[in-house]
Scaffold this motif. Structure first.
Motif, PDB file in Angstrom:
ATOM      1  N   ALA A 144      38.862 -86.087  23.179  1.00 55.00           N
ATOM      2  CA  ALA A 144      37.682 -86.327  24.014  1.00 55.00           C
ATOM      3  C   ALA A 144      36.842 -87.502  23.520  1.00 55.00           C
ATOM      4  N   HIS A 145      36.639 -87.575  22.195  1.00 53.12           N
ATOM      5  CA  HIS A 145      35.691 -88.568  21.721  1.00 53.12           C
ATOM      6  C   HIS A 145      36.220 -89.990  21.810  1.00 53.12           C
ATOM      7  N   ARG A 146      37.499 -90.159  22.152  1.00 52.17           N
ATOM      8  CA  ARG A 146      38.018 -91.525  22.295  1.00 52.17           C
ATOM      9  C   ARG A 146      38.339 -91.879  23.739  1.00 52.17           C
ATOM     10  N   ARG A 154      26.409 -94.255  26.549  1.00 50.65           N
ATOM     11  CA  ARG A 154      27.531 -95.038  26.028  1.00 50.65           C
ATOM     12  C   ARG A 154      28.235 -95.839  27.124  1.00 50.65           C
ATOM     13  N   PHE A 167      38.948 -81.797  26.665  1.00 51.32           N
ATOM     14  CA  PHE A 167      38.672 -80.561  25.929  1.00 51.32           C
ATOM     15  C   PHE A 167      39.871 -79.632  25.951  1.00 51.32           C
ATOM     16  N   LEU A 202      30.422 -87.440  23.734  1.00 50.51           N
ATOM     17  CA  LEU A 202      29.581 -88.581  23.379  1.00 50.51           C
ATOM     18  C   LEU A 202      30.186 -89.383  22.231  1.00 50.51           C
ATOM     19  N   GLY A 203      31.464 -89.167  21.963  1.00 46.30           N
ATOM     20  CA  GLY A 203      32.171 -90.025  21.036  1.00 46.30           C
ATOM     21  C   GLY A 203      32.191 -89.567  19.602  1.00 46.30           C
ATOM     22  N   LYS A 204      31.793 -88.301  19.338  1.00 42.30           N
ATOM     23  CA  LYS A 204      31.842 -87.820  17.957  1.00 42.30           C
ATOM     24  C   LYS A 204      33.134 -87.033  17.745  1.00 42.30           C
ATOM     25  N   GLY A 234      24.724 -90.376  21.220  1.00 43.37           N
ATOM     26  CA  GLY A 234      26.003 -91.078  21.305  1.00 43.37           C
ATOM     27  C   GLY A 234      25.911 -92.565  20.999  1.00 43.37           C
ATOM     28  N   ARG A 259      31.350 -84.203  21.482  1.00 44.11           N
ATOM     29  CA  ARG A 259      32.651 -84.881  21.464  1.00 44.11           C
ATOM     30  C   ARG A 259      32.751 -85.865  22.625  1.00 44.11           C
TER      31      ARG A 259
END
Lengths: 367, 499
Positions: free
Chosen positions: A85-87, A161, A61, B406-408, A112, B404
């Motif tokens: 963050a999302h990757r 996830r 973040f 959570l992968g979004k 997710g 985010r």
């Protein structure tokens, strides 16, 4: 920096020289931290010490100003690289759970997931079971859950996830005392069962000591000490860490070799940092009321808690050794120390007590 | 997004910039001859007297009503709470029309005071009632335990806590008084706004109208400054944590009937009388007034402008609101300031600026629907912003971060989390804009394309021709469309108060 890095060849997370400033405020002043795969690390520190910023940098973040963050030996953040963050395949549970208020429990947990329909439903059920939540809650909305339930749903959502690294940002601090312990146990059990590497940020030292197998004490933007809970509690690196992690009895002492001479007598010290004048730290539970003990004192004040009583004892003045009448390093006695005892009847103000010290002390250079 | 927001902020300052440049380019001599003349003195006297009499009256009625409803054993206080907000559903110029129907000889300052007070006291009542209902009774209980009687408690503890609500409401009332055209033109009471309109009608783009506008704007800014001064830095929110107890209501005993009478009289004058006269004209007019060819097009055009104005305003307000709530910095402060200033600009000034600028620089858009919608956006942006900001506050950035993690990706996180959470607030803001457009008269009169008539302008045209019966259906439609707005405002203020 005196921080020792946990000995492990299988590092999951590695942070090197991370700094971060917001405007003119330096929040992180160079942090190095390594976390072993499958381990549980607690980052503990007073509020404003930078621990949440550190966690947000790991989550992606925030970006560090300098230094690098690596996950499983591949860099995710440094001067050139930035993985958002999302990757990052990192699970994150926020202080208040941060459940999406417009979605049901099941929709939150499935947020997710990349599958839909039946497959997702089955997985949601499995995840809710994992955090010991009845599937009947699946159709409820977050505001219909208690605080502890919200946190468990947040954990289930983060586990959906199958992240390899789980970040917990003070997830228990909003819960009341009884619920906090129960939720903490349940979360620790779930995480241990999945084998996920976990980092917990907290300002509660008891929580950090009980939850983690590695505790990193953060103070003023730096990690003051890293080690297993027993080591950081019994052998804190400095006085501030000692006092942050629990009650401490601190006395002036004179250290010669590995023996510190103070008003409680000669106390053995492991790995003395200096010789001569030092401050000696003992945990209150090392000082016991014992019939025939060598140390004498008088109770000045007590504080009754039920199972235990905090007893403030003024040590008796020590007679001056006639052999060395002018030795300035001789302890003089008379200090007031606070210990704990289970027997409130024994510890009445004015009572004379005999004390005994158990175990080793820790010496800090004199301030 | 930053660029877009900055552009919107600059746009919000267009009317102010226009007035300032016109004043400067007119030259000192023109300015002095146009401003320092008896006519301006007369308008100044009228406007100041109107503000000085009506605002305190509105405050008195609003606070008294709110206190009776929220803090006393008033019978039927739930119904009264709603009825006191109801006059908001009557546009001021419809109120004026009803009063002229009742007393045809109405004219002058006291008629202006009468009509504006009855139309605008809910603007004080609503925020004060909301604040009273959320005021922690523990404060009053502490004061009581310190030996203060009920009257002292009200004046020394409660009233200071209401200061924000009262000054905010008083500012709104004053701005409405300064910018209202129809209500005062109907009773031939001259204020700056009516005078600017007349000047504009006679000379189109005269320096005289511009100078009057700059005096008007000066007053608006003065009011803003006064309000921000009285707001001060004192803390009015609850300091402690923990749940709040319910307030105890003061027993009215033998004041019960006088209180009921007072509220009944107020509601009758502010709400009953306009409804009665609209209904009476409709009955008198019979079926023929509903068969005019203009009625349906006016309704459709009004709805069309309302919807497009609401959509455009909400879309443009969104980035501003995000910026203001999520990022604090000089840019968001500048945006706040620009928005605050533009919220005080009267419709007549906005219209004047848009007419002049479009005639000079973009003659192709002059008198087009586009320009009118653009003016609506400027006029009603604050309504939308207030709602959007409240809505965004319900969607903390932590939720987006959770999405985010959570992968979004960020955009998807915004669309799936923040947008649905903000949607109700955005819809509420859009509804307020829509209903603002429905009742807008001044800017619509000046800017609407030829042949375009809204309910407000058609009502205005007919009542100016003293065809009161013909105007009545338009008045009824406007009231019917405004009633939801009054209810929305009322229930939103209750929700903000946590009820």
């Amino acid at each position: 920096m005196s921080a020792e890095i946990a000995a492990s060849t299988d590092r999951h997370l590695e942070i090197a020289g991370a700094t971060k400033a917001f405007g003119s405020t330096e929040v992180l002043k160079g942090v190095d931290l390594a976390v072993a795969k499958g381990g549980t690390t607690a980052i503990v520190g007073p509020s404003g010490s930078g621990k949440t910023t550190l966690l947000r940098i790991i989550a992606g973040f925030e970006a560090p100003d300098q230094g690098s963050v690596s996950l499983k030996n591949s860099v995710v953040a440094d001067a050139e690289t930035w993985v958002p963050a999302h990757r990052r395949q990192v699970g994150y549970v926020a202080q208040d759970g941060a459940l999406f208020p417009h979605l049901t429990v099941a929709q939150n947990v499935a947020f997710g997931l990349n599958r839909r329909g039946k497959a997702a439903g089955a997985r949601v059920k499995e995840l809710l079971e994992m955090v010991s939540m009845d599937y009947a809650y699946a159709k409820r909305h977050p505001h219909e859950l208690s605080g502890g339930q919200q946190q468990r749903v947040a954990l289930a959502r983060a586990l959906a996830r199958e992240p390899e690294l789980m970040l917990l940002d003070e997830p228990f601090s909003a819960l009341d005392a009884g619920l906090r312990t129960a939720t903490r146990r349940a979360v620790a059990k779930t995480l241990a069962a999945t084998g996920v590497t976990t980092i917990l940020v907290t300002h509660d030292q008891a929580e950090a000591l009980s939850f983690a197998d590695q505790v990193a004490v953060m103070r003023d933007g730096r990690l003051a000490q890293i080690g297993n809970p027993f080591v950081v509690y019994t052998r804190p690196a400095d006085r501030a860490t000692a006092e942050f992690l629990g009650d401490a009895v601190i006395l002036d002492a004179w250290l010669e070799g590995s023996l510190a001479l103070c008003s409680l007598g000669g106390i053995p010290v492991r790995r003395p940092p200096a010789q001569g004048r030092v401050q000696l730290m003992l945990r209150p539970e090392q000082i016991r009321i014992a019939e025939g003990g060598p140390i004498r004192g008088r109770v000045v004040e007590t504080d009754y808690f039920g199972p235990e009583t905090t007893v403030r004892i003024q040590l008796d003045p020590l007679p001056i050794d006639p052999a060395k009448p002018v030795d300035p390093h001789q302890p003089k006695g008379g200090e007031i120390i606070a210990i704990r005892h289970w027997n409130a009847m024994l510890a009445r103000p004015g009572n004379e007590l005999a004390l005994r010290v158990v175990g080793e002390g820790v010496a800090f250079p004199y301030q | 997004m930053v660029l877009l927001s900055a552009a919107i902020a600059v746009y919000a300052l267009v009317p102010l910039g226009y007035v300032v440049t016109e004043t400067i380019s007119a030259g000192w001599d023109t300015v002095t001859t146009l401003i320092f003349r008896p006519r301006v003195g007369e308008l100044l006297g009228n406007t100041i007297a109107l503000v000085l009499i009506s605002v305190p009256l509105c405050v008195l009625l609003g606070v008294a009503g709110a206190w009776l409803v929220e803090r006393t054993s008033l019978r039927g206080h739930k119904a009264w709470a709603l009825l006191l907000a109801a006059p908001l559903a009557i546009p001021a110029f419809v109120n004026s029309y009803a009063w002229v129907s009742a007393i045809p000889s109405l004219a002058g300052i006291f008629s202006g005071v009468l009509i504006s007070t009855l139309s605008y006291f809910p603007l004080v009542y609503i925020p004060v009632a909301a604040t009273l209902s959320r005021l922690d009774p523990a404060l009053e209980q502490s004061a009581a335990s310190l030996g203060l009687g009920p009257w002292h408690r009200f004046f020394r503890v409660v009233l200071p806590q209401l200061r924000l609500a009262i000054t905010g409401g008083a500012l709104l009332v004053s701005l409405h008084l300064l910018s209202e055209y129809g209500a005062f033109a109907m009773i031939r009471f001259d204020t700056f706004t009516t005078a600017i309109y007349e000047q504009f009608q006679s000379t189109f783009n005269g320096a005289a109208a511009n100078m009057l506008a700059s005096v008007l704007v000066f007053f608006c800014l003065l009011l803003l400054l006064a309000e921000s001064r009285t707001r001060g830095n004192v803390r009015y929110a609850r300091v402690g944590s923990g749940a709040q107890a319910r307030a105890t209501r003061l027993a009215l005993r033998h004041f019960q009937w006088p209180a009921q009478l007072f509220l009944a009289a107020l509601t009758l004058l502010a709400f009953g009388l306009p409804l009665y006269f609209v209904a009476r004209w409709i009955v008198q007019g019979g079926a023929s007034i509903w068969q005019r060819a203009e009625l349906l097009p006016a309704l459709l055009q009004t709805l069309g402008y309302g919807v497009s104005g609401a959509l455009a305003t909400t879309l443009l307000a969104f980035p501003l609101a995000v910026l203001a709530v999520r990022y604090s910095g000089w840019l968001s402060r500048v945006l706040e300031g620009a928005n605050y200033i533009s919220s005080s600009m009267p419709g007549i000034v906005v219209a004047l600026a848009f007419v002049t600028l479009s005639v000079h620089w973009l003659p192709t858009i002059y008198q087009t629907a586009f320009l009118l919608v653009a003016a609506y956006v400027l006029l009603f942006m604050p309504r939308s912003l207030v709602n959007l900001r409240a809505g965004l506050a319900q969607a903390p950035v932590q939720l987006e971060e959770a999405a985010r993690a959570l992968g979004k990706p960020p955009l998807l996180a915004f669309l799936r989390v923040t947008l649905p959470l903000t949607a109700p607030a955005a819809a509420g803001g859009a509804a307020l804009v829509f209903l603002g457009v429905v009742n807008e008269l001044t800017a619509t009169l000046l800017l609407s394309p030829n042949g375009t008539n809204t309910l407000a302008t058609e009502f205005w045209a007919l009542s100016s021709e003293i065809d009161y019966a013909g105007a009545a259906p338009y008045a009824l439609l406007m009231i019917a469309l405004s009633a939801p707005m009054a209810y929305l405002l009322f229930s939103q203020s209750k929700k903000a108060a946590g009820q």
